[in-house]
Scaffold this motif. Structure first.
Motif, short mmCIF file in Angstrom:
data_model
loop_
_atom_site.label_atom_id
_atom_site.label_comp_id
_atom_site.label_asym_id
_atom_site.label_seq_id
_atom_site.Cartn_x
_atom_site.Cartn_y
_atom_site.Cartn_z
N ASP A 260 -10.95 -68.00 10.46
CA ASP A 260 -11.16 -68.57 11.63
C ASP A 260 -12.68 -68.62 11.75
O ASP A 260 -13.48 -67.99 11.18
CB ASP A 260 -10.31 -67.63 12.68
CG ASP A 260 -10.80 -66.32 13.09
OD1 ASP A 260 -11.85 -65.91 12.45
OD2 ASP A 260 -10.14 -65.57 13.76
N GLN A 261 -13.14 -69.14 13.20
CA GLN A 261 -14.55 -69.27 13.42
C GLN A 261 -15.25 -67.91 13.44
O GLN A 261 -16.37 -67.72 12.95
CB GLN A 261 -14.80 -69.80 14.95
CG GLN A 261 -14.37 -71.34 14.47
CD GLN A 261 -14.66 -72.21 15.94
OE1 GLN A 261 -14.46 -71.73 16.81
NE2 GLN A 261 -14.63 -73.49 15.84
N GLU B 107 -19.40 -76.93 14.60
CA GLU B 107 -18.19 -77.58 14.52
C GLU B 107 -17.95 -78.83 15.40
O GLU B 107 -17.02 -79.54 15.01
CB GLU B 107 -16.81 -76.79 14.27
CG GLU B 107 -16.97 -76.03 13.14
CD GLU B 107 -15.72 -75.28 12.78
OE1 GLU B 107 -14.60 -75.44 13.78
OE2 GLU B 107 -15.54 -74.45 11.88
N SER C 159 -19.24 -81.54 10.11
CA SER C 159 -18.29 -80.62 10.91
C SER C 159 -16.88 -80.53 10.34
O SER C 159 -16.26 -79.62 10.14
CB SER C 159 -18.29 -81.21 12.25
OG SER C 159 -17.98 -82.46 12.40
N GLY C 160 -16.44 -81.79 9.78
CA GLY C 160 -15.29 -81.78 8.98
C GLY C 160 -15.31 -80.93 7.63
O GLY C 160 -14.32 -80.39 7.48
N ARG D 65 -14.80 -77.50 8.75
CA ARG D 65 -13.40 -77.06 9.23
C ARG D 65 -12.47 -76.95 8.18
O ARG D 65 -11.74 -76.24 7.89
CB ARG D 65 -12.74 -78.14 10.30
CG ARG D 65 -13.45 -77.84 11.56
CD ARG D 65 -12.96 -78.68 12.70
NE ARG D 65 -12.92 -80.30 12.41
CZ ARG D 65 -13.81 -81.20 12.61
NH1 ARG D 65 -15.01 -80.69 13.36
NH2 ARG D 65 -14.10 -82.32 12.46
N GLN E 120 -19.15 -72.70 16.66
CA GLN E 120 -18.37 -73.75 17.42
C GLN E 120 -19.25 -74.72 17.90
O GLN E 120 -18.64 -76.03 17.65
CB GLN E 120 -18.19 -72.93 18.93
CG GLN E 120 -17.25 -72.01 18.79
CD GLN E 120 -16.79 -71.14 19.93
OE1 GLN E 120 -17.85 -70.78 20.82
NE2 GLN E 120 -15.38 -70.58 20.18
N ARG F 69 -13.15 -73.68 6.15
CA ARG F 69 -12.49 -72.76 6.78
C ARG F 69 -11.02 -72.70 6.53
O ARG F 69 -10.25 -71.57 6.20
CB ARG F 69 -12.62 -72.65 8.41
CG ARG F 69 -14.06 -72.26 8.86
CD ARG F 69 -14.14 -71.79 10.09
NE ARG F 69 -13.56 -72.87 11.06
CZ ARG F 69 -12.41 -73.03 11.79
NH1 ARG F 69 -11.60 -72.00 11.32
NH2 ARG F 69 -12.03 -73.81 12.65
N GLY F 70 -10.26 -73.83 6.61
CA GLY F 70 -8.87 -74.02 6.26
C GLY F 70 -8.55 -73.59 4.75
O GLY F 70 -7.81 -72.92 4.41
#
Length: 90
Positions: free
Chosen positions: A17-18, A36, A4-5, A8, A33, A11-12
Motif C-alpha cells: 500500500d501507499q 499518485e 502515476s499509473g 499504482r 499520495q 504497488r499492485g
C-alpha cells in the motif's frame, strides 16, 4: 520519468500500500499520495523522484519508458498503444 499509473501498477505488482511504499522510499505518505494523484507524469523534486525510483528498482520493479523494450525477465504488465487497438473498458 514515472507516471502515476506506473506507481499504482508497481504497488499492485508488489502487493504493497501507499504507507509501505513511503517506508521503502523514505518519503511521507502525503508525498506518495500527491505523486499518485498526478494527471500523468509524476511531479516532484528530483530528490524525491530518485528516492521513489530507487526504492521501486530495489524492490524488483522495472520501469519501462514509452516505446522502450523490456530487457528484464519475469512477469509484468504494459499498457497497449490505444491507436494499435488497446481500449479502455467502459
Amino acid at each position: 520519468m514515472i507516471t502515476s499509473g506506473q506507481m499504482r501498477a508497481a504497488r499492485g505488482l508488489l502487493g504493497i500500500d501507499q504507507r509501505q511504499l513511503a517506508d521503502l522510499s523514505g518519503l511521507s505518505v502525503p508525498t506518495i499520495q500527491r505523486m499518485e494523484a498526478s494527471e500523468s507524469v509524476v511531479r516532484g523534486n528530483v530528490d524525491s523522484l530518485m528516492k521513489l525510483i530507487n526504492a521501486l528498482d530495489k524492490a524488483g520493479i522495472e520501469l519501462i519508458g514509452e516505446g522502450a523494450a523490456s530487457t528484464g525477465q519475469g512477469r509484468g504488465v504494459r499498457l497497449k498503444d490505444r491507436a494499435a487497438g488497446g481500449q479502455m473498458p467502459e
